[in-house]
Write a protein that holds these residues in place. Structure first.
Motif, mmCIF file in Angstrom:
data_model
loop_
_atom_site.group_PDB
_atom_site.id
_atom_site.type_symbol
_atom_site.label_atom_id
_atom_site.label_comp_id
_atom_site.label_asym_id
_atom_site.label_seq_id
_atom_site.Cartn_x
_atom_site.Cartn_y
_atom_site.Cartn_z
ATOM 1 N N CYS A 35 0.852 -1.144 -0.007
ATOM 2 C CA CYS A 35 -0.020 0.027 0.085
ATOM 3 C C CYS A 35 0.760 1.314 0.212
ATOM 4 O O CYS A 35 0.701 2.196 -0.680
ATOM 5 N N GLN A 49 0.847 4.436 -2.687
ATOM 6 C CA GLN A 49 0.807 5.592 -2.281
ATOM 7 C C GLN A 49 1.944 6.397 -2.787
ATOM 8 O O GLN A 49 1.762 7.708 -3.200
ATOM 9 N N ASP A 88 1.633 9.848 -5.256
ATOM 10 C CA ASP A 88 1.863 11.259 -4.804
ATOM 11 C C ASP A 88 3.133 11.528 -5.626
ATOM 12 O O ASP A 88 3.154 12.893 -6.107
#
Length: 118
Positions: free
Chosen positions: A14, A18, A22
């Motif tokens: 995860c 992410q 980003d």
């Protein structure tokens, strides 16, 4: 210890996702597709099986686990049916999960109301 390993591997997957969201211009759909493809590739080269043995559902629940299941289904079907297993194995292996996702999505759509995004 089993829960900790599952949490660490699932959490790491995860975190990687992410960071990709980003720090890159990749869309979430491309990242998700990349995860499934990575699961298939890592299974094909023999690297994902040891991770599944070590981390359990921390490696099988994320989308890389979907790719793992597809690859294992194809591998099993090719062993049983030959070359035609390439076309049927992945669908057969993932049918229950995909069917459950469709059923519960329909159920939620029947009992909830969608809202406009603002």
């Amino acid at each position: 210890m089993e829960y900790l390993r599952a949490f660490l591997v699932g959490g790491l997957l995860c975190v990687i996702g992410q960071i990709l969201i980003d720090r890159t211009k990749l869309t979430p759909a491309r990242i998700l597709t990349g995860y499934v493809t990575a699961g298939v590739f890592l299974t094909a080269v023999g690297l994902y099986d040891p991770l599944v043995e070590w981390a359990g559902c921390g490696a099988t629940v994320p989308l890389t686990g979907f790719g793992y299941t597809l690859a294992k289904g194809v591998e099993k079907a090719v062993g049983e049916s030959g070359l035609l297993g390439v076309f049927s194995g992945g669908g057969t292996a993932c049918a229950a999960g995909v069917g459950a996702a469709i059923f519960f999505s329909l159920l939620m759509a029947l009992f909830t109301r969608s809202k406009d995004r603002t």
